[in-house]
Design an enzyme around this catalytic site. Sequence first.
Site, short mmCIF file in Angstrom:
data_model
loop_
_atom_site.label_atom_id
_atom_site.label_comp_id
_atom_site.label_asym_id
_atom_site.label_seq_id
_atom_site.Cartn_x
_atom_site.Cartn_y
_atom_site.Cartn_z
N HIS A 62 40.77 38.34 39.07
CA HIS A 62 39.38 38.52 38.65
C HIS A 62 38.52 37.41 39.26
O HIS A 62 39.03 36.47 39.87
CB HIS A 62 39.27 38.53 37.12
N HIS A 64 36.67 34.93 38.16
CA HIS A 64 36.37 33.66 37.51
C HIS A 64 36.79 32.54 38.44
O HIS A 64 37.80 32.64 39.15
CB HIS A 64 37.08 33.55 36.16
N ASP A 66 38.27 29.68 38.36
CA ASP A 66 39.60 29.06 38.41
C ASP A 66 40.67 29.95 39.03
O ASP A 66 41.82 29.53 39.17
CB ASP A 66 40.04 28.59 37.01
N HIS A 67 40.27 31.14 39.46
CA HIS A 67 41.23 32.04 40.10
C HIS A 67 40.84 32.38 41.54
O HIS A 67 41.59 33.09 42.22
CB HIS A 67 41.37 33.33 39.29
N HIS A 145 39.91 41.47 29.59
CA HIS A 145 39.28 40.16 29.70
C HIS A 145 37.76 40.31 29.63
O HIS A 145 37.25 41.43 29.52
CB HIS A 145 39.72 39.49 31.00
N ASP A 215 44.17 36.97 33.46
CA ASP A 215 43.89 36.57 32.10
C ASP A 215 43.70 37.84 31.25
O ASP A 215 43.10 38.80 31.70
CB ASP A 215 42.59 35.79 32.04
N HIS A 273 49.30 29.44 32.99
CA HIS A 273 47.87 29.37 32.67
C HIS A 273 47.64 28.59 31.37
O HIS A 273 47.02 29.06 30.42
CB HIS A 273 47.28 30.78 32.56
#
Length: 319
Positions: A62, A64, A66-67, A145, A215, A273
């Site tokens: 996805h 976001h 941090d990914h 999510h 997530d 994670h």
Amino acid sequence: MGFNINIIGTGGTRPLHNRYLSSVLIEYNGDNFLFDCGEGTQMSLRKQKISWQKIKMICITHLHADHITGLLGIVMLMSQSGETRKEPLIIAGPVGIKNYTKTNIDILKIYKNYEIIYKEIIIDKTEKIIYEDKTKKIEYTRLKHSIECVGYLFIEKDKPGKFNTEKAEELNIPKGPIRKTLQDGKEILIDGKIIKPSEILGESKKGLKVAYITDTGYFKELIQQIKNFNLVIIESTFKNELKKEADKKLHLTAGGAANIVKQAKVLKTGLIHFSERYTLRKDLENLLKEAKLEYPDGEIFLTKDGMRLEANKNNFIIK
């Protein structure tokens, strides 16, 4: 070569000095597949002496930060490593991944001497299989999510059984390509007679199945998607005491993750994670304890940056 799982990073939200952001690289007979690419991924790859030039496909769960914030660095390095990349890079992810990557390449004027093939996933509309060859395939699965998010299922195809040479001689099957056709699972025609692979090959060997799930909040549909998988790498962001926060942010607690893999009868589970608040080893050990309390019969472990697992029969062994 072989079938190996490399844990590139294990954290969530932001990288720590001893824990980079969640990312997993699967090696399969020379083909490398990277799942998620947060800030610092290239540093972790370098530490583990894994060549980014050998990455065939990058799968993003996805959009976001941090990914995904390490993606552009990998794209850039593939043109600056002193050798010309000979094959395209495949980048897969939810809608927006193509625009994100292309826009940043243009704005940052990143030099690129190879082709990028984008596979944008429209959840529940795009064909489930996003990559396939003779030995393996990758499917996506919907996650729950705050934005569109997918998990990835890496599925090794069943391997053909042992070729019965004596039987082949009896049936006058000549040596060479025609025998290979049978080994590939296809019928052949000899002297006007159809010969099926099952007449020549022993029992096939079941392929291994690996899932990367992060997530997500809890939802029942996921259980069926990972049913009887050999290995599931699944988020375990919070301790059970923070279940309300986990539910609100659509993440999993250690107990919630264990409950999912327990219902799915997963053989082996790696937790990943971890929230940035858990900086001490004892904090992570408590996550593991909570998961094992929920699924005492399960084989559950904490992933760790730099960890490597190797396929061994129907399981993966931590090296």
